[in-house]
Scaffold this motif. Structure first.
Motif, PDB file in Angstrom:
ATOM      1  N   TYR A  20       0.826  -1.216   0.000  1.00  0.00           N
ATOM      2  CA  TYR A  20       0.000   0.000   0.000  1.00  0.00           C
ATOM      3  C   TYR A  20       0.857   1.261   0.000  1.00  0.00           C
ATOM      4  CZ  TYR A  20      -4.327  -2.599   0.528  1.00  0.00           C
ATOM      5  OH  TYR A  20      -5.394  -3.423   0.293  1.00  0.00           O
ATOM      6  N   SER A  31       3.367   9.444   2.973  1.00  0.00           N
ATOM      7  CA  SER A  31       2.146  10.263   2.940  1.00  0.00           C
ATOM      8  C   SER A  31       2.480  11.735   3.138  1.00  0.00           C
ATOM      9  CB  SER A  31       1.190   9.855   4.067  1.00  0.00           C
ATOM     10  OG  SER A  31       0.455   8.757   3.696  1.00  0.00           O
ATOM     11  N   CYS A  55      -6.828   6.607  -3.305  1.00  0.00           N
ATOM     12  CA  CYS A  55      -8.019   6.016  -2.698  1.00  0.00           C
ATOM     13  C   CYS A  55      -7.740   5.899  -1.191  1.00  0.00           C
ATOM     14  CB  CYS A  55      -8.256   4.635  -3.272  1.00  0.00           C
ATOM     15  SG  CYS A  55      -8.408   4.650  -5.091  1.00  0.00           S
ATOM     16  N   LEU A  58      -5.480   2.404   3.569  1.00  0.00           N
ATOM     17  CA  LEU A  58      -5.316   2.325   5.018  1.00  0.00           C
ATOM     18  C   LEU A  58      -5.584   3.684   5.670  1.00  0.00           C
ATOM     19  CD1 LEU A  58      -1.986   0.260   5.038  1.00  0.00           C
ATOM     20  CD2 LEU A  58      -4.338  -0.596   4.962  1.00  0.00           C
ATOM     21  N   ASN A  61      -3.155   8.963   4.012  1.00  0.00           N
ATOM     22  CA  ASN A  61      -3.106  10.331   3.477  1.00  0.00           C
ATOM     23  C   ASN A  61      -4.101  11.236   4.196  1.00  0.00           C
ATOM     24  OD1 ASN A  61      -1.128   9.505   1.755  1.00  0.00           O
ATOM     25  ND2 ASN A  61      -2.475   9.269  -0.019  1.00  0.00           N
ATOM     26  N   ASP A  86     -12.635  -1.388  -1.474  1.00  0.00           N
ATOM     27  CA  ASP A  86     -12.551  -2.560  -0.601  1.00  0.00           C
ATOM     28  C   ASP A  86     -13.212  -2.280   0.760  1.00  0.00           C
ATOM     29  OD1 ASP A  86     -11.801  -4.733   0.912  1.00  0.00           O
ATOM     30  OD2 ASP A  86      -9.723  -4.749   0.220  1.00  0.00           O
TER      31      ASP A  86
HETATM   32  C1  LIG Z   1      -2.142   2.216  -2.807  1.00  0.00           C
HETATM   33  S1  LIG Z   1      -3.634   1.870  -1.989  1.00  0.00           S
HETATM   34  C2  LIG Z   1      -4.078   3.435  -1.291  1.00  0.00           C
HETATM   35  C3  LIG Z   1      -3.227   3.804  -0.086  1.00  0.00           C
HETATM   36  C4  LIG Z   1      -3.843   4.915   0.713  1.00  0.00           C
HETATM   37  N1  LIG Z   1      -3.827   6.178   0.012  1.00  0.00           N
HETATM   38  C5  LIG Z   1      -3.209   5.052   2.066  1.00  0.00           C
HETATM   39  O1  LIG Z   1      -2.650   6.119   2.362  1.00  0.00           O
HETATM   40  O2  LIG Z   1      -3.266   4.100   2.862  1.00  0.00           O
HETATM   41  C6  LIG Z   1      -4.794   1.751  -3.303  1.00  0.00           C
HETATM   42  C7  LIG Z   1      -6.240   1.496  -2.878  1.00  0.00           C
HETATM   43  O3  LIG Z   1      -7.070   1.645  -4.020  1.00  0.00           O
HETATM   44  C8  LIG Z   1      -8.192   0.790  -3.858  1.00  0.00           C
HETATM   45  N2  LIG Z   1      -8.854   0.701  -5.182  1.00  0.00           N
HETATM   46  C9  LIG Z   1      -8.471  -0.022  -6.271  1.00  0.00           C
HETATM   47  N3  LIG Z   1      -9.274   0.234  -7.329  1.00  0.00           N
HETATM   48  C10 LIG Z   1     -10.191   1.145  -6.891  1.00  0.00           C
HETATM   49  C11 LIG Z   1     -11.286   1.810  -7.519  1.00  0.00           C
HETATM   50  N4  LIG Z   1     -11.589   1.587  -8.809  1.00  0.00           N
HETATM   51  N5  LIG Z   1     -12.019   2.673  -6.779  1.00  0.00           N
HETATM   52  C12 LIG Z   1     -11.718   2.896  -5.469  1.00  0.00           C
HETATM   53  N6  LIG Z   1     -10.687   2.295  -4.830  1.00  0.00           N
HETATM   54  C13 LIG Z   1      -9.935   1.435  -5.529  1.00  0.00           C
HETATM   55  C14 LIG Z   1      -7.588  -0.478  -3.320  1.00  0.00           C
HETATM   56  O4  LIG Z   1      -8.556  -1.265  -2.687  1.00  0.00           O
HETATM   57  C15 LIG Z   1      -6.536   0.077  -2.360  1.00  0.00           C
HETATM   58  O5  LIG Z   1      -7.047   0.169  -1.063  1.00  0.00           O
END
Ligand SMILES: C[S@@+](CC[C@H](N)C(=O)[O-])C[C@H]1O[C@@H](n2cnc3c(N)ncnc32)[C@H](O)[C@@H]1O
Length: 241
Positions: A20, A31, A55, A58, A61, A86
């Motif tokens: 993530y 972040s 998105c 966790l 951000n 999710d």
């Molecule tokens: C890299 S992580 C985000 C990390 C987050 N910004 C953090 O600070 O913890 C990407 C997230 O995008 C979500 N995701 C994937 N495709 C998506 C979509 N089409 N719409 C919304 N969320 C999505 C995944 O479930 C995942 O939780």
């Protein structure tokens, strides 16, 4: 859960075969330095700040933004809108081992995990359980001061990095708004550039370089000469839907 190099835990997604956060830069550190600090260089003095956090994942951000607010005694109204596909992940976050810096936000973490909503009159946070592509269509033009573009990587989750996706983002970001992302891929920068974003590098001593973009000219960041990049990489293409 995986311990990252700044001592904060991140997670690994089997589905996307990706962490993530960058385990090298550290979850909390990433972040702050790739999203919150560059964004607030531009928006700090506004009375009201609207953030689109793509998105939620966790929640780092969003929570790092609250931390920045506390540490800098900011008082402007803050509205954060964050889609996340999710639902089980969001539900599970009440038990996630967050860094001690987030301890004061325990109640907020709990409310977001249980109801997807928090509002204390100054901070309003909405976690939308569903597809970010659909979610962003509901906003009117010029809604956002900041977009944290933090989806899984373009190679594993391309639908959140296409030219058409960034066209929708361009519609809803304010002309003076800023988009932050860890991605430095030319395809990402091209997709933004083709939607009339100006492209900049965000660099510092203690993290790998990242990208910021804005419809406006920003003097705070080093500008990238995209025409030069294109002329040196004639086969490079932005992702398309
Ligand atoms: C890299 S992580 C985000 C990390 C987050 N910004 C953090 O600070 O913890 C990407 C997230 O995008 C979500 N995701 C994937 N495709 C998506 C979509 N089409 N719409 C919304 N969320 C999505 C995944 O479930 C995942 O939780």
């Amino acid at each position: 859960m995986i311990l990252s190099e700044d001592g904060s835990f991140t997670a690994y997604s089997k589905e996307y075969d990706e962490h993530y956060h960058s385990t090298k830069d550290g979850a909390l550190h990433e972040s702050l330095v790739k999203h919150v600090l560059p964004a607030f260089k531009i928006v700090e003095n506004k009375d009201e700040i609207n953030i689109l956090d793509i998105c939620y994942g966790l929640g780092f951000n969003t929570l790092a933004t609250l931390l920045y607010y506390k540490q800098n005694n900011l008082t402007s109204k803050l509205n954060i809108y964050s889609p996340e596909l999710d639902a089980n992940l969001v539900k599970s976050l009440e038990n996630f081992t967050y860094p001690k810096e987030f301890e004061e936000f325990k109640n907020i973490i709990l409310q977001l995990s249980e109801n997807g909503f928090y509002d204390d009159g100054v901070w309003r946070i909405e976690v939308f359980l569903g597809d970010a592509r659909e979610y962003i269509k509901q906003f009117t033009a010029d809604s956002f001061d900041v977009v944290y573009q933090d989806a899984f990587s373009p190679s594993t989750n391309p639908i959140l990095w296409t030219k058409e996706y960034f066209s929708d983002i361009k519609n809803i970001i304010k002309p003076e708004g800023i988009l932050t992302t860890y991605s430095i891929a030319l395809a990402t920068r091209l997709a933004l550039y083709e939607n009339d974003f100006n492209i900049y590098t965000n660099s510092g001593e203690n993290f790998r370089v990242s990208t910021v973009a804005s419809p406006s000219l920003l003097s705070e960041f080093k500008s990238i000469d995209m025409e030069h990049k294109i002329s040196c990489n004639l086969d490079a293409k932005s992702l398309r839907d």
